[in-house]
Design a protein around this motif. Structure first.
Motif, PDB file in Angstrom:
ATOM      1  N   SER A   1       9.580  -1.978  13.116  1.00 43.87           N
ATOM      2  CA  SER A   1       9.349  -1.448  14.459  1.00 43.87           C
ATOM      3  C   SER A   1       8.547  -0.151  14.437  1.00 43.87           C
ATOM      4  O   SER A   1       8.208   0.382  15.486  1.00 43.87           O
ATOM      5  CB  SER A   1      10.699  -1.199  15.159  1.00 43.87           C
ATOM      6  N   SER A   2       8.268   0.364  13.247  1.00 45.95           N
ATOM      7  CA  SER A   2       7.449   1.568  13.123  1.00 45.95           C
ATOM      8  C   SER A   2       5.990   1.226  13.402  1.00 45.95           C
ATOM      9  O   SER A   2       5.634   0.060  13.623  1.00 45.95           O
ATOM     10  CB  SER A   2       7.587   2.152  11.709  1.00 45.95           C
ATOM     11  N   ASP A   3       5.139   2.237  13.362  1.00 45.01           N
ATOM     12  CA  ASP A   3       3.708   1.991  13.513  1.00 45.01           C
ATOM     13  C   ASP A   3       3.263   0.915  12.519  1.00 45.01           C
ATOM     14  O   ASP A   3       3.631   0.941  11.341  1.00 45.01           O
ATOM     15  CB  ASP A   3       2.947   3.288  13.250  1.00 45.01           C
ATOM     16  N   GLU A   4       2.469  -0.033  12.973  1.00 44.54           N
ATOM     17  CA  GLU A   4       2.092  -1.181  12.146  1.00 44.54           C
ATOM     18  C   GLU A   4       1.342  -0.767  10.888  1.00 44.54           C
ATOM     19  O   GLU A   4       1.558  -1.326   9.812  1.00 44.54           O
ATOM     20  CB  GLU A   4       1.239  -2.154  12.963  1.00 44.54           C
ATOM     21  N   ARG A   5       0.438   0.201  10.998  1.00 44.90           N
ATOM     22  CA  ARG A   5      -0.343   0.612   9.825  1.00 44.90           C
ATOM     23  C   ARG A   5       0.558   1.248   8.768  1.00 44.90           C
ATOM     24  O   ARG A   5       0.457   0.926   7.578  1.00 44.90           O
ATOM     25  CB  ARG A   5      -1.428   1.596  10.239  1.00 44.90           C
ATOM     26  N   LEU A   6       1.417   2.140   9.216  1.00 40.78           N
ATOM     27  CA  LEU A   6       2.338   2.779   8.280  1.00 40.78           C
ATOM     28  C   LEU A   6       3.246   1.740   7.637  1.00 40.78           C
ATOM     29  O   LEU A   6       3.479   1.766   6.422  1.00 40.78           O
ATOM     30  CB  LEU A   6       3.171   3.828   9.015  1.00 40.78           C
ATOM     31  N   TRP A   7       3.752   0.822   8.426  1.00 44.42           N
ATOM     32  CA  TRP A   7       4.630  -0.238   7.924  1.00 44.42           C
ATOM     33  C   TRP A   7       3.930  -1.070   6.862  1.00 44.42           C
ATOM     34  O   TRP A   7       4.442  -1.273   5.756  1.00 44.42           O
ATOM     35  CB  TRP A   7       5.079  -1.109   9.095  1.00 44.42           C
ATOM     36  N   ARG A   8       2.719  -1.547   7.159  1.00 45.42           N
ATOM     37  CA  ARG A   8       1.991  -2.394   6.210  1.00 45.42           C
ATOM     38  C   ARG A   8       1.699  -1.645   4.911  1.00 45.42           C
ATOM     39  O   ARG A   8       1.843  -2.193   3.822  1.00 45.42           O
ATOM     40  CB  ARG A   8       0.683  -2.894   6.835  1.00 45.42           C
ATOM     41  N   ARG A   9       1.259  -0.404   5.041  1.00 48.16           N
ATOM     42  CA  ARG A   9       0.923   0.363   3.843  1.00 48.16           C
ATOM     43  C   ARG A   9       2.153   0.562   2.957  1.00 48.16           C
ATOM     44  O   ARG A   9       2.060   0.452   1.723  1.00 48.16           O
ATOM     45  CB  ARG A   9       0.337   1.718   4.247  1.00 48.16           C
ATOM     46  N   CYS A  10       3.286   0.853   3.573  1.00 40.94           N
ATOM     47  CA  CYS A  10       4.505   1.067   2.782  1.00 40.94           C
ATOM     48  C   CYS A  10       4.976  -0.221   2.120  1.00 40.94           C
ATOM     49  O   CYS A  10       5.445  -0.208   0.975  1.00 40.94           O
ATOM     50  CB  CYS A  10       5.607   1.654   3.660  1.00 40.94           C
ATOM     51  N   VAL A  11       4.856  -1.345   2.818  1.00 41.96           N
ATOM     52  CA  VAL A  11       5.251  -2.620   2.224  1.00 41.96           C
ATOM     53  C   VAL A  11       4.340  -2.959   1.051  1.00 41.96           C
ATOM     54  O   VAL A  11       4.802  -3.343  -0.029  1.00 41.96           O
ATOM     55  CB  VAL A  11       5.225  -3.761   3.266  1.00 41.96           C
ATOM     56  N   VAL A  12       3.032  -2.822   1.250  1.00 43.54           N
ATOM     57  CA  VAL A  12       2.089  -3.106   0.162  1.00 43.54           C
ATOM     58  C   VAL A  12       2.350  -2.176  -1.015  1.00 43.54           C
ATOM     59  O   VAL A  12       2.344  -2.592  -2.181  1.00 43.54           O
ATOM     60  CB  VAL A  12       0.634  -2.982   0.660  1.00 43.54           C
ATOM     61  N   ASN A  13       2.581  -0.902  -0.726  1.00 42.38           N
ATOM     62  CA  ASN A  13       2.882   0.066  -1.781  1.00 42.38           C
ATOM     63  C   ASN A  13       4.084  -0.382  -2.604  1.00 42.38           C
ATOM     64  O   ASN A  13       4.051  -0.403  -3.835  1.00 42.38           O
ATOM     65  CB  ASN A  13       3.162   1.433  -1.156  1.00 42.38           C
ATOM     66  N   ASN A  14       5.160  -0.749  -1.923  1.00 39.05           N
ATOM     67  CA  ASN A  14       6.377  -1.112  -2.647  1.00 39.05           C
ATOM     68  C   ASN A  14       6.245  -2.441  -3.371  1.00 39.05           C
ATOM     69  O   ASN A  14       6.786  -2.614  -4.471  1.00 39.05           O
ATOM     70  CB  ASN A  14       7.564  -1.138  -1.691  1.00 39.05           C
ATOM     71  N   ALA A  15       5.531  -3.382  -2.770  1.00 40.39           N
ATOM     72  CA  ALA A  15       5.332  -4.676  -3.434  1.00 40.39           C
ATOM     73  C   ALA A  15       4.532  -4.482  -4.725  1.00 40.39           C
ATOM     74  O   ALA A  15       4.861  -5.062  -5.767  1.00 40.39           O
ATOM     75  CB  ALA A  15       4.617  -5.643  -2.494  1.00 40.39           C
ATOM     76  N   ALA A  16       3.483  -3.657  -4.652  1.00 42.47           N
ATOM     77  CA  ALA A  16       2.680  -3.401  -5.848  1.00 42.47           C
ATOM     78  C   ALA A  16       3.485  -2.619  -6.888  1.00 42.47           C
ATOM     79  O   ALA A  16       3.410  -2.910  -8.084  1.00 42.47           O
ATOM     80  CB  ALA A  16       1.409  -2.643  -5.474  1.00 42.47           C
ATOM     81  N   TYR A  17       4.245  -1.637  -6.449  1.00 44.84           N
ATOM     82  CA  TYR A  17       5.088  -0.872  -7.374  1.00 44.84           C
ATOM     83  C   TYR A  17       6.065  -1.804  -8.082  1.00 44.84           C
ATOM     84  O   TYR A  17       6.287  -1.693  -9.294  1.00 44.84           O
ATOM     85  CB  TYR A  17       5.844   0.206  -6.593  1.00 44.84           C
ATOM     86  N   ASP A  18       6.631  -2.737  -7.337  1.00 46.79           N
ATOM     87  CA  ASP A  18       7.569  -3.699  -7.917  1.00 46.79           C
ATOM     88  C   ASP A  18       6.873  -4.571  -8.954  1.00 46.79           C
ATOM     89  O   ASP A  18       7.402  -4.813 -10.047  1.00 46.79           O
ATOM     90  CB  ASP A  18       8.174  -4.561  -6.807  1.00 46.79           C
ATOM     91  N   TYR A  19       5.662  -5.046  -8.621  1.00 47.77           N
ATOM     92  CA  TYR A  19       4.924  -5.884  -9.569  1.00 47.77           C
ATOM     93  C   TYR A  19       4.636  -5.123 -10.854  1.00 47.77           C
ATOM     94  O   TYR A  19       4.873  -5.629 -11.967  1.00 47.77           O
ATOM     95  CB  TYR A  19       3.614  -6.370  -8.946  1.00 47.77           C
ATOM     96  N   TYR A  20       4.127  -3.907 -10.734  1.00 46.96           N
ATOM     97  CA  TYR A  20       3.826  -3.106 -11.926  1.00 46.96           C
ATOM     98  C   TYR A  20       5.087  -2.874 -12.752  1.00 46.96           C
ATOM     99  O   TYR A  20       5.048  -2.923 -13.980  1.00 46.96           O
ATOM    100  CB  TYR A  20       3.226  -1.761 -11.522  1.00 46.96           C
ATOM    101  N   SER A  21       6.191  -2.609 -12.073  1.00 47.78           N
ATOM    102  CA  SER A  21       7.446  -2.374 -12.793  1.00 47.78           C
ATOM    103  C   SER A  21       7.874  -3.617 -13.558  1.00 47.78           C
ATOM    104  O   SER A  21       8.364  -3.537 -14.696  1.00 47.78           O
ATOM    105  CB  SER A  21       8.544  -1.960 -11.806  1.00 47.78           C
ATOM    106  N   ARG A  22       7.667  -4.769 -12.966  1.00 44.93           N
ATOM    107  CA  ARG A  22       8.108  -6.012 -13.581  1.00 44.93           C
ATOM    108  C   ARG A  22       7.189  -6.461 -14.718  1.00 44.93           C
ATOM    109  O   ARG A  22       7.546  -7.371 -15.479  1.00 44.93           O
ATOM    110  CB  ARG A  22       8.247  -7.103 -12.529  1.00 44.93           C
ATOM    111  N   CYS A  23       6.045  -5.831 -14.837  1.00 42.98           N
ATOM    112  CA  CYS A  23       5.171  -6.120 -15.981  1.00 42.98           C
ATOM    113  C   CYS A  23       5.714  -5.523 -17.277  1.00 42.98           C
ATOM    114  O   CYS A  23       5.190  -5.819 -18.357  1.00 42.98           O
ATOM    115  CB  CYS A  23       3.760  -5.580 -15.726  1.00 42.98           C
TER     116      CYS A  23
END
Length: 518
Positions: free
Chosen positions: A286-308
């Motif tokens: 429900s937050s601003d869409e741009r902020l929401w998308r950026r945070c989701v992408v950030n965390n998804a990428a962080y998770d991927y890097y961590s799982r490598c």
């Protein structure tokens, strides 16, 4: 770069109340900053001198206030000059620091600068800074900035009190927070936590926005810190004034998310003005869409890097300094790796991207994410994992392989009127077969690991078969074993089969079985 469509391949709801304040930042805008009136800079050397004289009239003549920093602005002519300034360690801000902000936002463009050019970039540099040749710059103020973590007293002078007095005499007293403990003489080191909610994971409870940069400033006094895995951050400097906070999407894992309609490597999302004690914020759908998308992408990428990591999936990491772009108006995603020198002919780019072609050509993303219709965390997470799986493959095979791969994808899309992967009959179709089998498999594997349930069927309706990897996985083979054989000479499914058998002869029977089935 949606264009590359390479991979490509909801809904908001009420967030449960876990005793967390979800309201902070809810009403911030993330469009263009609107400037108000210009303010007098309290850190200007002349103003600090006046403040010193006001508080210590008998001592001021014995204490020299010499400039410690310079408030300047640069006008880079393009990407190369922007990159040079970044490499010099400068924190660049696209709007002046000595103006009131009438309307908060994520970006600003000076009206005197043509819209297609890079706007003025404002920075604070130490005295003695060697300005790079060829980059236009202007000195705005010489400044005296106390960067200590406490109220420094030297020569009998309380410099924290001098700073506060400088705010008062410059008409900025209302911007100086009344939070410091005058008895102990201490100011405040900002700290806090930035969190996000994935309604399908972690029981719907907030968890950290990981590895992202939090930046703050009052006029020309800056500091920044990165969040840890759980979203906590602590600055290194103390402040007495109210601060403007921002999230800068440069991640500790080595990737950046761009861009704010300006030529910088990472997007910036304002968190607004708050006390010097820090900002705590929870981002939801429900937050601003741009902020929401950026945070989701950030965390998804962080998770991927961590799982490598070796102790987890043990995958080859994507290349360093990865650039990720988000396109909300497009559905397809891609891993074109342009920032890492993969090349597409201008005619192919133009025929698919139209007006986006110029942006892509100059700003060179590695991964583009089309988020149109992706309104929930899980769907964005899925797309990010797919694209980063491609980036890991790129790290093994290099640009020559990737050029042919991407060209096949684009030609198939253009010549078939929208069929992303063609029918498997064109030149270099084998590259697509190997790459997409892998990316859809990792996408499904990581999705299941995060959300549970049965294994998703991502990509199983195409002419290539991620089912092969699913089958081998279910019989004990590991993702790292699959990626280990995906070198530049593995250019077809048959070559993949042969290399798996050569590398893992004990698995020959099940490898032959699954390749015979698919």
């Amino acid at each position: 770069m949606m264009a590359l469509v390479m991979m490509s391949c909801s809904k908001d709801g009420n967030v449960p109340d876990y005793g967390i304040d979800y309201s902070y930042g809810r009403h911030l805008t993330h469009d263009k900053i609107v400037l108000g009136q210009r303010l007098e800079n309290p850190y200007k050397t002349a103003n600090v001198t006046k403040a010193l004289q006001s508080l210590y009239p008998t001592k001021a003549d014995r204490v020299e206030v010499s400039a410690t920093d310079l408030y300047v602005r640069f006008l880079p002519s393009g990407k190369d000059q922007c990159d040079l300034l970044e490499e010099m360690g400068l924190e660049l801000i696209d709007h002046p620091l000595d103006y009131d902000i009438a309307v908060e936002g994520d970006w600003y463009h000076d009206p005197q600068v043509p819209e297609d050019d890079v706007t003025w970039q404002y920075a604070v540099v130490p005295v003695g800074f060697e300005f790079p040749e060829g980059i236009e710059h202007e000195l705005i103020d010489e400044c005296y900035i106390i960067n200590s973590s406490a109220s420094v007293k030297s020569d009998g002078i309380d410099w924290a009190a001098v700073e506060e007095e400088a705010y008062r005499i410059t008409g900025n007293a209302d911007r100086y927070a009344q939070v410091q403990t005058r008895a102990s003489g201490k100011k405040v080191v900002p700290s806090g936590r930035i969190t996000i909610v994935d309604q399908q994971a972690n029981g719907g409870k907030p968890f950290g926005v990981a590895g992202v940069k939090v930046s703050c400033n009052s006029f020309v006094k800056f500091d920044s810190a990165y969040t840890d895995r759980d979203g906590y951050y602590t600055m290194s400097k103390s402040f007495g004034a109210n601060l403007r906070y921002r999230l800068v999407f440069q991640n500790t894992r080595g990737f950046a998310i761009g861009v704010n309609l300006i030529l910088v490597p990472a997007s910036v999302s304002t968190l607004g003005k708050s006390a010097p004690s820090g900002v705590n914020m929870t981002v939801t759908s429900s937050s601003d869409e741009r902020l929401w998308r950026r945070c989701v992408v950030n965390n998804a990428a962080y998770d991927y890097y961590s799982r490598c990591a070796k102790e987890d999936l043990d995958l080859t990491l994507p290349p360093s300094d990865l650039r990720i772009w988000i396109f909300n108006g497009l559905e397809s995603s891609s891993a074109v790796m342009l920032h890492h020198n993969a090349f597409l002919s201008n005619s192919l780019i133009s025929s698919y991207l139209g007006k986006y072609a110029v942006i892509i050509k100059h700003l060179l993303p590695d991964i583009t994410l089309g988020t149109k219709g992706r309104t929930d965390y899980a769907s964005i997470y899925s797309a990010v994992c797919h694209e980063l799986a491609h980036a890991s493959h790129f790290s093994k095979v290099g640009t020559g392989y990737w050029n042919s791969y991407i060209e096949y994808i684009l030609k198939s899309y253009i010549l078939t009127g929208g069929s992303t992967y063609g029918d498997g009959s064109g030149e270099n179709a084998g590259l697509c077969e190997v790459g997409e089998m892998w990316a859809y498999y990792i996408q499904a594997r990581m999705y299941k690991d995060r959300y549970g349930g049965s294994l998703p069927t991502f990509g199983t309706s195409y002419w290539f078969y991620p089912q092969i990897y699913h089958y081998l996985d279910s019989r004990g083979m590991k993702p790292s074993q699959f990626l280990s054989v995906m070198n530049a000479d593995v250019v077809s499914k048959q070559a993949l089969k042969q290399r798996l058998i050569e590398t893992y002869p004990a698995r020959r029977t099940i490898i032959e079985q699954v390749f015979s089935r698919y």
